[in-house]
Enzyme design. Structure first.
Site, PDB file in Angstrom:
ATOM      1  N   TRP A 198       0.834  -1.210   0.000  1.00  0.00           N
ATOM      2  CA  TRP A 198       0.000   0.000   0.000  1.00  0.00           C
ATOM      3  C   TRP A 198       0.868   1.260   0.000  1.00  0.00           C
ATOM      4  O   TRP A 198       0.538   2.247  -0.657  1.00  0.00           O
ATOM      5  CB  TRP A 198      -0.917  -0.028   1.223  1.00  0.00           C
ATOM      6  CG  TRP A 198      -1.798   1.164   1.392  1.00  0.00           C
ATOM      7  CD1 TRP A 198      -2.974   1.429   0.745  1.00  0.00           C
ATOM      8  CD2 TRP A 198      -1.589   2.268   2.288  1.00  0.00           C
ATOM      9  NE1 TRP A 198      -3.506   2.618   1.173  1.00  0.00           N
ATOM     10  CE2 TRP A 198      -2.686   3.155   2.124  1.00  0.00           C
ATOM     11  CE3 TRP A 198      -0.598   2.588   3.206  1.00  0.00           C
ATOM     12  CZ2 TRP A 198      -2.799   4.333   2.849  1.00  0.00           C
ATOM     13  CZ3 TRP A 198      -0.709   3.764   3.935  1.00  0.00           C
ATOM     14  CH2 TRP A 198      -1.799   4.624   3.751  1.00  0.00           C
ATOM     15  N   HIS A 199       2.001   1.211   0.728  1.00  0.00           N
ATOM     16  CA  HIS A 199       2.917   2.344   0.733  1.00  0.00           C
ATOM     17  C   HIS A 199       3.616   2.474  -0.622  1.00  0.00           C
ATOM     18  O   HIS A 199       3.602   3.533  -1.235  1.00  0.00           O
ATOM     19  CB  HIS A 199       3.973   2.173   1.830  1.00  0.00           C
ATOM     20  CG  HIS A 199       3.484   2.535   3.201  1.00  0.00           C
ATOM     21  ND1 HIS A 199       2.782   1.651   3.991  1.00  0.00           N
ATOM     22  CD2 HIS A 199       3.584   3.673   3.905  1.00  0.00           C
ATOM     23  CE1 HIS A 199       2.481   2.240   5.143  1.00  0.00           C
ATOM     24  NE2 HIS A 199       2.944   3.466   5.112  1.00  0.00           N
ATOM     25  N   ASP A 200       4.246   1.384  -1.061  1.00  0.00           N
ATOM     26  CA  ASP A 200       4.918   1.374  -2.364  1.00  0.00           C
ATOM     27  C   ASP A 200       5.440  -0.038  -2.585  1.00  0.00           C
ATOM     28  O   ASP A 200       5.854  -0.708  -1.638  1.00  0.00           O
ATOM     29  CB  ASP A 200       6.078   2.372  -2.404  1.00  0.00           C
ATOM     30  CG  ASP A 200       6.437   2.768  -3.826  1.00  0.00           C
ATOM     31  OD1 ASP A 200       5.865   2.164  -4.761  1.00  0.00           O
ATOM     32  OD2 ASP A 200       7.275   3.671  -4.004  1.00  0.00           O
TER      33      ASP A 200
END
Length: 291
Positions: A198-200
């Protein structure tokens, strides 16, 4: 309907997110407003649709104008604090410039701790700024980071208070569908992998997530055996307090190690760091390892 979660006696977002709405509130226009509401869309806390829609007609009344102004003043003071840290504590400069390779392992861990504190304060400012903006608009949202990073005796309480609103979302839509506490040892791997993606989608973030889970598993096992322990005597409470202090130190140390992999040295750099701690030449060790 009063909130039974925070026990404030007020009708807050905790109660509103569980309270049903009339059918006419579930419209495309209201949902579009929920998705694009600026304070929450840009970088604000996560709030449920029900809690948001309920406050459109009846804006929040738990915070007076004076309380909102004090909230904003506290944000300004914290902003000044991070400005002081940026000018006089150069933790992030060591990371960006790769100068950590010239430092001792102990100095690298100190830098990792400094980066961790800086990250806490940075996200603290981001999330509270947008929550302040939301309160001005009449929408109350969950408070991210309600406690300091050094005031978390275990990883579970840390993650509940770090991105608290996202944690509630994860519990409702990911953790519970996976089985909740019945499959805790397995579900945390899926949850943290999802958070990393979700962050990267980067290997260092996936490594950070899995390393966090490795630190989480022993804590879950120990807690499962200690749930029945109730300290009643003075000596028992003293021992329990000291054990909590030790657990807090272990928690911060675990976060520092995970932070080293995710944001400082990376998965490859940790090999060089471990080689230095074992008094070996890092580059030679890595070279032999790949051969």
């Amino acid at each position: 309907q009063k909130c039974e979660v925070c026990y404030s006696g007020k009708t807050c977002y905790f109660a509103l997110q569980e309270k049903g709405l009339s059918v006419d509130k579930y419209t495309f226009l209201t949902y579009l407003c929920y998705l694009t509401y600026a304070p929450l869309y840009i970088a604000g806390p996560v709030v449920s649709y029900n809690a948001f829609a309920a406050q459109l007609d009846v804006p929040q009344k738990n915070y007076s104008v004076g309380q909102i102004c004090c909230y904003g003043l506290r944000w300004i003071l914290n902003f000044l604090l991070i400005e002081v840290m940026t000018h006089f504590f150069h933790y992030n400069a060591f990371v960006v410039s790769r100068l950590w390779r010239q430092l001792t392992p102990f100095e690298i861990f100190i830098i990792s701790y400094g980066v961790l504190i800086f990250m806490w304060l940075k996200f603290f400012l981001i999330w509270r700024y947008f929550r302040f903006w939301s309160l001005v608009g009449g929408v109350e949202t969950p408070e991210n980071m309600p406690r300091c990073i050094n005031n978390c005796p275990d990883l579970e309480s840390f993650w509940k208070s770090w991105h608290a609103s996202f944690n509630k979302w994860l519990v409702r839509y990911v953790y519970i569908p996976l089985g909740g506490s019945r499959r805790k040892l397995l579900s945390i791997w899926v949850v943290f992998t999802f958070v990393a993606a979700w962050h990267d989608l980067e290997w260092k973030l996936i490594s950070w997530a899995w390393l966090t889970c490795l630190c989480f598993v022993p804590e879950i096992v120990i807690k499962s055996f200690s749930n029945n322990f109730q300290a009643k005597s003075t000596l028992g409470r003293f021992i329990h307090r000291e054990l909590c202090a030790i657990a807090g130190a272990v928690t911060v140390s675990s976060l520092m190690v995970a932070n080293l992999v995710g944001y400082v040295v990376g998965p490859s750099g940790i090999k060089v760091l471990m080689a230095r701690m074992l008094h070996k030449d890092g580059e030679l060790h890595v070279h032999i390892h790949y051969l």
